[in-house]
Design a protein around this motif. Structure first.
Motif, PDB file in Angstrom:
ATOM      1  N   ARG A  76      60.916   0.699  25.233  1.00 23.76           N
ATOM      2  CA  ARG A  76      61.924   1.687  25.608  1.00 23.76           C
ATOM      3  C   ARG A  76      61.769   2.949  24.767  1.00 23.76           C
ATOM      4  N   ILE A  78      64.100   5.577  25.560  1.00 29.96           N
ATOM      5  CA  ILE A  78      65.353   6.288  25.832  1.00 29.96           C
ATOM      6  C   ILE A  78      66.033   6.650  24.514  1.00 29.96           C
ATOM      7  N   SER A 197      74.361   8.728  31.299  1.00 27.76           N
ATOM      8  CA  SER A 197      73.293   8.138  32.102  1.00 27.76           C
ATOM      9  C   SER A 197      73.289   6.614  32.015  1.00 27.76           C
ATOM     10  N   ASP A 198      73.000   5.966  33.147  1.00 25.80           N
ATOM     11  CA  ASP A 198      72.889   4.513  33.175  1.00 25.80           C
ATOM     12  C   ASP A 198      71.719   4.024  32.328  1.00 25.80           C
ATOM     13  N   ASP A 199      70.776   4.926  32.026  1.00 24.40           N
ATOM     14  CA  ASP A 199      69.609   4.546  31.236  1.00 24.40           C
ATOM     15  C   ASP A 199      69.971   4.275  29.780  1.00 24.40           C
TER      16      ASP A 199
END
Length: 262
Positions: A76, A78, A197-199
């Protein structure tokens, strides 16, 4: 006892001796549907190693997890921004779940796993400083709080009896500490209410905080002093290259060239 021996011979409700590849595949799919890819991968790795050791000890003859096709999720990258964190905390406060905001702020500013933040006891905090042992690695860390977190802690100090063994963070609606499942659930709820954000996942806050340390010009050793990592190599998975770092590197190069060549 016979009950203990029986419990040790089961995976869920299936006997280990009869656990086959189809069972392992079904378990993996269940994990994927109920948890994250990273969590499912971790569980499958542990079970596969456990069965491999059992084969080595001649307790069983086959490893049902060796045939499961497991998808390895990409690392990841993010990253929460300071603004994202501030929005999340403000939203949590506005909806009466400031405890979630405090955990998020701890994870981000102290660069720690949410599980360690939610499990902190009052003995772990004194005079604006956190001192505790990380659950995953057993690493002891000592970290001074930044001003925003310190002010938030002062509010908790004023409203708590500060029993050394009591959890610092408790869920407002039950007065009890958070379970891992409840923490994820409430964090997702606040993230949605905040319009983020859903991220963004609460587990990303540790890496995001470490990346901010890198952006701030901290050395690898300084970052490791906060995150608790023993290896410099591991830091590269948490501190993401950024435009800020690139600009600072070029500025340092330019300064060096000016000094070296006039």
């Amino acid at each position: 006892s016979s009950n203990m021996r029986k419990a040790k011979s089961l995976i869920g409700d299936r006997p280990v001796s009869g656990f086959n590849g189809a069972d392992a595949e079904a378990l993996y799919k269940q994990l994927l549907s109920q948890t994250s890819e990273h969590h499912a991968l971790g569980v499958m790795k542990v079970l596969s190693r456990t069965f491999a050791n059992a084969i080595r000890l001649e307790l069983i003859k086959r490893n049902p997890f060796s045939t499961v096709e497991i998808t390895v999720p990409p690392a990841r990258t993010i990253k929460w921004t300071d603004a994202d964190v501030r929005t999340f905390v403000a939203t949590a406060d506005a909806h009466g779940i400031g405890s979630i905001g405090t955990i998020a702020l701890m994870a981000y500013e102290l660069c720690q796993r949410p599980v360690d933040c939610r499990d902190m006891r009052w003995r772990n905090y004194k005079d604006g400083r956190f001192s505790f042992t990380q659950t995953k690695t057993g690493t002891a860390v000592w970290i001074p709080a930044l001003q925003t977190l310190q002010q938030r802690m002062e509010q908790l100090v004023a409203s708590s009896n500060q029993d050394p063994d009591a959890h610092i963070i408790i869920y407002e609606r039950t007065g009890e500490p958070y379970s891992d499942r409840l923490l994820r659930k409430k964090a997702d709820q606040i993230r949605k209410l905040a319009g983020l954000s859903d991220d963004l996942k609460i587990s990303d806050l540790r890496r995001s905080g470490a990346s901010t340390l890198g952006d701030s010009g901290c050395t690898e050793d300084e970052i490791r002093a906060i995150t608790g990592h023993r290896s410099r190599q591991v830091i590269s998975t948490y501190v993401l290259p950024s435009t800020t770092m690139a600009e600072r590197a070029q500025q340092k190069r330019a300064t060096y060239s000016e000094v070296a060549h006039g």
